[in-house]
Motif scaffolding. Structure first.
Motif, PDB file in Angstrom:
ATOM      1  N   ALA A  79       0.818  -1.214   0.000  1.00 34.62           N
ATOM      2  CA  ALA A  79       0.000   0.000   0.000  1.00 34.62           C
ATOM      3  C   ALA A  79       0.852   1.265   0.000  1.00 34.62           C
ATOM      4  O   ALA A  79       0.570   2.218  -0.709  1.00 34.62           O
ATOM      5  N   ILE A  80       1.927   1.245   0.765  1.00 39.33           N
ATOM      6  CA  ILE A  80       2.723   2.467   0.946  1.00 39.33           C
ATOM      7  C   ILE A  80       3.432   2.864  -0.348  1.00 39.33           C
ATOM      8  O   ILE A  80       3.643   4.044  -0.634  1.00 39.33           O
ATOM      9  N   GLY A  81       3.794   1.878  -1.166  1.00 39.72           N
ATOM     10  CA  GLY A  81       4.540   2.177  -2.379  1.00 39.72           C
ATOM     11  C   GLY A  81       3.677   2.421  -3.597  1.00 39.72           C
ATOM     12  O   GLY A  81       4.176   2.784  -4.657  1.00 39.72           O
ATOM     13  N   GLU A  82       2.374   2.248  -3.463  1.00 42.90           N
ATOM     14  CA  GLU A  82       1.497   2.403  -4.620  1.00 42.90           C
ATOM     15  C   GLU A  82       1.437   3.877  -5.037  1.00 42.90           C
ATOM     16  O   GLU A  82       1.356   4.762  -4.204  1.00 42.90           O
ATOM     17  N   THR A  83       1.480   4.115  -6.338  1.00 37.34           N
ATOM     18  CA  THR A  83       1.608   5.490  -6.826  1.00 37.34           C
ATOM     19  C   THR A  83       0.410   5.961  -7.635  1.00 37.34           C
ATOM     20  O   THR A  83      -0.266   6.918  -7.277  1.00 37.34           O
ATOM     21  N   MET A  84       0.156   5.273  -8.730  1.00 39.60           N
ATOM     22  CA  MET A  84      -0.819   5.756  -9.707  1.00 39.60           C
ATOM     23  C   MET A  84      -2.200   5.940  -9.082  1.00 39.60           C
ATOM     24  O   MET A  84      -2.864   6.951  -9.303  1.00 39.60           O
ATOM     25  N   THR A  85      -2.617   4.960  -8.296  1.00 37.40           N
ATOM     26  CA  THR A  85      -3.958   5.005  -7.726  1.00 37.40           C
ATOM     27  C   THR A  85      -4.149   6.225  -6.832  1.00 37.40           C
ATOM     28  O   THR A  85      -5.127   6.960  -6.973  1.00 37.40           O
ATOM     29  N   VAL A  86      -3.182   6.436  -5.912  1.00 33.11           N
ATOM     30  CA  VAL A  86      -3.343   7.574  -5.003  1.00 33.11           C
ATOM     31  C   VAL A  86      -3.213   8.888  -5.744  1.00 33.11           C
ATOM     32  O   VAL A  86      -3.895   9.863  -5.443  1.00 33.11           O
ATOM     33  N   LEU A  87      -2.342   8.890  -6.755  1.00 33.39           N
ATOM     34  CA  LEU A  87      -2.154  10.112  -7.539  1.00 33.39           C
ATOM     35  C   LEU A  87      -3.469  10.528  -8.199  1.00 33.39           C
ATOM     36  O   LEU A  87      -3.801  11.697  -8.295  1.00 33.39           O
ATOM     37  N   MET A  88      -4.226   9.546  -8.647  1.00 32.56           N
ATOM     38  CA  MET A  88      -5.469   9.859  -9.348  1.00 32.56           C
ATOM     39  C   MET A  88      -6.615  10.196  -8.403  1.00 32.56           C
ATOM     40  O   MET A  88      -7.439  11.042  -8.714  1.00 32.56           O
ATOM     41  N   ALA A  89      -6.656   9.541  -7.248  1.00 31.46           N
ATOM     42  CA  ALA A  89      -7.897   9.593  -6.466  1.00 31.46           C
ATOM     43  C   ALA A  89      -7.858  10.450  -5.209  1.00 31.46           C
ATOM     44  O   ALA A  89      -8.873  10.596  -4.553  1.00 31.46           O
ATOM     45  N   THR A  90      -6.701  11.002  -4.840  1.00 32.81           N
ATOM     46  CA  THR A  90      -6.664  11.676  -3.537  1.00 32.81           C
ATOM     47  C   THR A  90      -6.591  13.187  -3.612  1.00 32.81           C
ATOM     48  O   THR A  90      -6.458  13.855  -2.605  1.00 32.81           O
ATOM     49  N   GLY A  91      -6.640  13.784  -4.800  1.00 33.66           N
ATOM     50  CA  GLY A  91      -6.728  15.242  -4.903  1.00 33.66           C
ATOM     51  C   GLY A  91      -5.396  15.972  -4.932  1.00 33.66           C
ATOM     52  O   GLY A  91      -5.323  17.083  -5.423  1.00 33.66           O
ATOM     53  N   ASN A  92      -4.329  15.353  -4.362  1.00 32.89           N
ATOM     54  CA  ASN A  92      -2.976  15.915  -4.456  1.00 32.89           C
ATOM     55  C   ASN A  92      -2.792  17.330  -3.924  1.00 32.89           C
ATOM     56  O   ASN A  92      -1.921  18.049  -4.411  1.00 32.89           O
ATOM     57  N   ALA A  93      -3.589  17.778  -2.973  1.00 31.24           N
ATOM     58  CA  ALA A  93      -3.328  19.101  -2.402  1.00 31.24           C
ATOM     59  C   ALA A  93      -2.143  18.982  -1.454  1.00 31.24           C
ATOM     60  O   ALA A  93      -2.023  17.999  -0.722  1.00 31.24           O
ATOM     61  N   THR A  94      -1.263  20.003  -1.451  1.00 36.08           N
ATOM     62  CA  THR A  94      -0.049  19.889  -0.639  1.00 36.08           C
ATOM     63  C   THR A  94      -0.265  20.309   0.814  1.00 36.08           C
ATOM     64  O   THR A  94       0.646  20.211   1.617  1.00 36.08           O
ATOM     65  N   ALA A  95      -1.453  20.816   1.157  1.00 32.90           N
ATOM     66  CA  ALA A  95      -1.707  21.258   2.527  1.00 32.90           C
ATOM     67  C   ALA A  95      -1.681  20.070   3.488  1.00 32.90           C
ATOM     68  O   ALA A  95      -1.968  18.941   3.102  1.00 32.90           O
ATOM     69  N   MET A  96      -1.320  20.349   4.742  1.00 33.97           N
ATOM     70  CA  MET A  96      -1.337  19.325   5.783  1.00 33.97           C
ATOM     71  C   MET A  96      -2.772  18.831   5.986  1.00 33.97           C
ATOM     72  O   MET A  96      -3.658  19.614   6.274  1.00 33.97           O
ATOM     73  N   PRO A  97      -3.049  17.542   5.806  1.00 35.91           N
ATOM     74  CA  PRO A  97      -4.427  17.068   5.956  1.00 35.91           C
ATOM     75  C   PRO A  97      -4.843  16.998   7.428  1.00 35.91           C
ATOM     76  O   PRO A  97      -4.038  16.668   8.289  1.00 35.91           O
ATOM     77  N   ASN A  98      -6.103  17.333   7.689  1.00 39.74           N
ATOM     78  CA  ASN A  98      -6.598  17.285   9.064  1.00 39.74           C
ATOM     79  C   ASN A  98      -7.352  16.002   9.366  1.00 39.74           C
ATOM     80  O   ASN A  98      -7.829  15.800  10.469  1.00 39.74           O
ATOM     81  N   GLY A  99      -7.511  15.161   8.372  1.00 44.15           N
ATOM     82  CA  GLY A  99      -8.243  13.927   8.609  1.00 44.15           C
ATOM     83  C   GLY A  99      -8.509  13.219   7.304  1.00 44.15           C
ATOM     84  O   GLY A  99      -7.986  13.618   6.259  1.00 44.15           O
ATOM     85  N   PHE A 100      -9.335  12.181   7.354  1.00 41.73           N
ATOM     86  CA  PHE A 100      -9.569  11.355   6.179  1.00 41.73           C
ATOM     87  C   PHE A 100     -10.390  12.050   5.099  1.00 41.73           C
ATOM     88  O   PHE A 100     -10.435  11.605   3.971  1.00 41.73           O
ATOM     89  N   PHE A 101     -11.069  13.154   5.464  1.00 41.59           N
ATOM     90  CA  PHE A 101     -11.895  13.825   4.472  1.00 41.59           C
ATOM     91  C   PHE A 101     -11.147  14.934   3.752  1.00 41.59           C
ATOM     92  O   PHE A 101     -11.723  15.675   2.964  1.00 41.59           O
ATOM     93  N   ASP A 102      -9.853  15.110   4.048  1.00 39.47           N
ATOM     94  CA  ASP A 102      -9.058  16.119   3.355  1.00 39.47           C
ATOM     95  C   ASP A 102      -8.293  15.474   2.209  1.00 39.47           C
ATOM     96  O   ASP A 102      -7.895  14.317   2.299  1.00 39.47           O
ATOM     97  N   PRO A 103      -8.072  16.252   1.123  1.00 39.78           N
ATOM     98  CA  PRO A 103      -7.218  15.723   0.059  1.00 39.78           C
ATOM     99  C   PRO A 103      -5.777  15.591   0.556  1.00 39.78           C
ATOM    100  O   PRO A 103      -5.344  16.367   1.409  1.00 39.78           O
ATOM    101  N   VAL A 104      -5.074  14.609   0.053  1.00 44.80           N
ATOM    102  CA  VAL A 104      -3.689  14.393   0.480  1.00 44.80           C
ATOM    103  C   VAL A 104      -2.788  14.223  -0.744  1.00 44.80           C
ATOM    104  O   VAL A 104      -3.243  13.917  -1.830  1.00 44.80           O
ATOM    105  N   ARG A 105      -1.502  14.433  -0.507  1.00 50.24           N
ATOM    106  CA  ARG A 105      -0.534  14.182  -1.561  1.00 50.24           C
ATOM    107  C   ARG A 105       0.583  13.334  -0.973  1.00 50.24           C
ATOM    108  O   ARG A 105       1.321  13.785  -0.102  1.00 50.24           O
ATOM    109  N   THR A 106       0.700  12.104  -1.427  1.00 53.13           N
ATOM    110  CA  THR A 106       1.663  11.179  -0.847  1.00 53.13           C
ATOM    111  C   THR A 106       3.058  11.390  -1.440  1.00 53.13           C
ATOM    112  O   THR A 106       3.220  12.069  -2.441  1.00 53.13           O
ATOM    113  N   LEU A 107       4.045  10.792  -0.779  1.00 52.41           N
ATOM    114  CA  LEU A 107       5.431  10.863  -1.266  1.00 52.41           C
ATOM    115  C   LEU A 107       5.548  10.292  -2.672  1.00 52.41           C
ATOM    116  O   LEU A 107       6.210  10.864  -3.545  1.00 52.41           O
ATOM    117  N   THR A 108       4.887   9.143  -2.897  1.00 47.46           N
ATOM    118  CA  THR A 108       4.979   8.510  -4.216  1.00 47.46           C
ATOM    119  C   THR A 108       4.412   9.422  -5.302  1.00 47.46           C
ATOM    120  O   THR A 108       5.020   9.585  -6.351  1.00 47.46           O
TER     121      THR A 108
END
Lengths: 294, 294
Positions: free
Chosen positions: A215-244
């Motif tokens: 899960a931690i190394g997966e890239t394409m899926t999170v890139l497409m589905a998580t919104g990629n905002a660079t702000a610090m997320p406050n919880g599961f309902f915020d968009p996130v941008r992972t290292l991958t």
């Protein structure tokens, strides 16, 4: 006789050389990441890199290179995926090896393993058109491109690893344990919960950790589905941008030899070290249960 | 490697085919692809390969000597200029066409126009609730492209003049922005003009195209009226560049000339962009680039 002996030796050495290729590749990747990351830290302080939240390497004024928010995003998505995937995966594995009739198991096992064959872009696409709108409707959110979406998709993607290894572990529990339990009058449920699962605990933990590594190394899926905002997320309902996602998005655009370029290598190294630690821990646990099983 | 083999094969048959490699802006990729397909029909001795990836990707590939022509929806940034200077590369800009950047919202936001200050305030994160702009109360949800996009840089440098809000959701492509805005009642996003109309020229359903009040004026200018664009009244007009290293020669020159021929202009217009006459408002961009010593 001598010729046979020669060929024997020849193939032995050839296969050993082939096996060495994998090890050399791993070592080479590590070295490459290390030497390139090293250059990043002549411009960025270690404390800034790991603790600062803001990642803005192409800033309008002063670039900042902090991976705090991305590290937290990666952890949030991965832990979320495990919270969903572990009960689902272990439950499936227990059902398959202990309760399911043989015909159902022969259907279930390949079906779960087939999940691994679905390309990650396809899962990411489903995240955009299916899971995202669903989450938005259920939780009354403006949109469904957030950490929870990523966690759900990654849970699905880690299922094949989780189920397959957990099933092997449960299967390896000696029959005598279960028979003893039944002989004492325990029901199937009690036997599963109190005898079978505890006796292959280390194998189950290994399954969880390898699923987590997936899960931690997966890239394409999170890139497409998580919104990629660079702000610090406050919880599961915020968009996130992972290292991958960051490495994937920015690597192509970055001129070689810049601080930004090396900082991306440092991101990749961080990720590599995390997955390496998880995998080593999982291997050790798996080895210990294999010994016990025999 | 395959291209190499292919060239070798063709060389053996005695026909010489020249390969041109083009890479860069996702905004330009469709139009340039169509131009290239038509050009290859006219000249069978040339093979043109085109990929997208974002303006930054194209410029990086051009600077690293991997391609012949970089599509870019922005000028070179200071890092890229510095890199070119250090390596003695003279980058020559060509203008393909002009593109209008269009601001779209979900219809339920209820606004018809914004002025430039409001627009900058929204995307920089100063305004978090639509009520502040006199619209229906609700959270502002920002959509844009990833930082490897020329559109991202153009918008940041020319409209914001500072960094984007970190809550900007960075989408993979323009089509994704439109899909997200359509589903999110508080959404605002920026996209290219070519994407907001159906092939027959009617506006797309489910999104609202905003008029923009230019700085120092009082009435909003809509990008949907062609005169506003051709006469340069709409404030978010930008040139779409193509960059070469040194003056284009031979087949590359011929291809660039074809783009500006009557047929080439028809194809450009068919993609929703404005063909550019030499000496109109857009050539200003070239002069600016020249002044910066490109």
């Amino acid at each position: 006789m001598l010729i046979r002996h020669f060929w024997d030796k020849f193939w032995e050495k050839t296969l050993a050389a082939l096996a060495l290729v994998a090890v050399l590749t791993l070592g080479g990747i590590f070295l490459l990441l290390l030497t390139n990351s090293w250059k990043a830290f002549s411009h960025i302080s270690l404390s800034e890199f790991f603790s600062a939240a803001a990642w803005n390497p192409a800033a309008y004024e002063t670039p900042t290179f902090g991976i705090g928010a991305m590290l937290w995003s990666t952890l949030l998505v991965t832990l979320g995926a495990m919270a969903i995937g572990v009960p689902l995966g272990l439950g499936t594995a227990a059902f398959m090896s202990e309760l399911a009739p043989a015909r159902l198991r022969n259907l279930l096992k390949p079906a779960v393993e087939m999940l691994a064959a679905v390309p990650s872009v396809v899962i990411g696409f489903l995240g955009i058109v299916l899971v995202g709108p669903f989450l938005a409707r259920v939780f009354h959110l403006p949109n469904g491109l957030n950490a929870l979406n990523g966690a759900i998709l990654l849970a699905v993607m880690s299922l094949p690893t989780l189920v397959s290894i957990a099933e092997d572990a449960i299967h390896a529990v000696p029959k005598a344990y279960k028979e003893a339990s039944y002989a004492l009058g325990a029901t199937r449920w009690e036997t599963l919960l109190r005898v079978t699962l505890p006796s292959c605990r280390s194998g189950l933990i290994a399954a969880i950790m390898l699923g987590m590594g997936r899960a931690i190394g997966e890239t394409m899926t999170v890139l497409m589905a998580t919104g990629n905002a660079t702000a610090m997320p406050n919880g599961f309902f915020d968009p996130v941008r992972t290292l991958t996602a960051t490495v994937a998005i920015e690597m192509g655009e970055t001129p070689q030899g810049t601080t930004h370029f090396y900082a991306l290598f440092a991101c990749a190294l961080t990720l590599f070290v995390i997955t390496l630690l998880i995998n080593v821990a999982a291997e050790r646990l798996a080895a210990s249960y294999r010994k016990k099983g025999q | 490697m395959w291209t190499g083999l292919l060239l070798l094969l063709l060389a053996c048959t005695g026909r010489r085919v020249e390969t041109l490699v083009i890479k860069g802006s996702d905004t330009e990729v469709n139009a340039v692809l169509q131009l290239a397909e038509r050009y290859m029909e006219l000249d069978s001795a040339v093979s043109i390969s085109i990929t997208g990836g974002g303006s930054g990707v194209g410029i990086a590939a051009l600077l690293n000597g991997k391609i012949h022509l970089a599509n870019s929806s922005r000028e070179l940034n200071s890092h890229e200029l510095q890199y070119a200077e250090q390596h003695g590369l003279r980058i020559v800009p060509h203008i393909l066409a002009a593109d209008a950047l269009v601001i779209i919202t979900h219809p339920s936001v209820g606004l018809d126009s914004l002025d430039m200050t409001q627009l900058a305030g929204l995307f920089a994160g100063d305004v978090s609730d639509w009520q502040a702009l006199g619209a229906r109360s609700g959270p502002v949800s920002l959509y844009g492209r990833q930082s490897n996009s020329g559109t991202f840089m153009y918008f940041r440098d020319k409209v914001l003049g500072r960094d984007f809000s970190p809550t900007l959701k960075q989408m993979n492509g323009t089509a994704q922005i439109i899909e997200a805005v359509r589903n999110d009642p508080g959404a605002i996003g920026y996209v290219g003009l070519g994407y907001v109309t159906e092939p027959d020229g009617s506006p797309r359903q489910g999104i609202r195209v905003l008029g923009i009040v230019p700085a120092g004026q009082t009435s909003a200018i809509s990008p949907l009226h062609r005169d506003n664009l051709t006469q340069g009244r709409y404030p978010l007009l930008r040139p779409l560049y193509q960059f070469t290293i040194g003056e284009a020669q031979g087949r590359l020159r011929a291809f660039l000339d074809f783009e500006q021929s009557a047929e080439g202009r028809r194809i450009i217009e068919g993609n929703g962009y404005l063909p550019v006459e030499k000496g109109t408002f857009v050539t200003k961009g070239v002069d600016e680039v020249d002044k910066r010593g490109l």
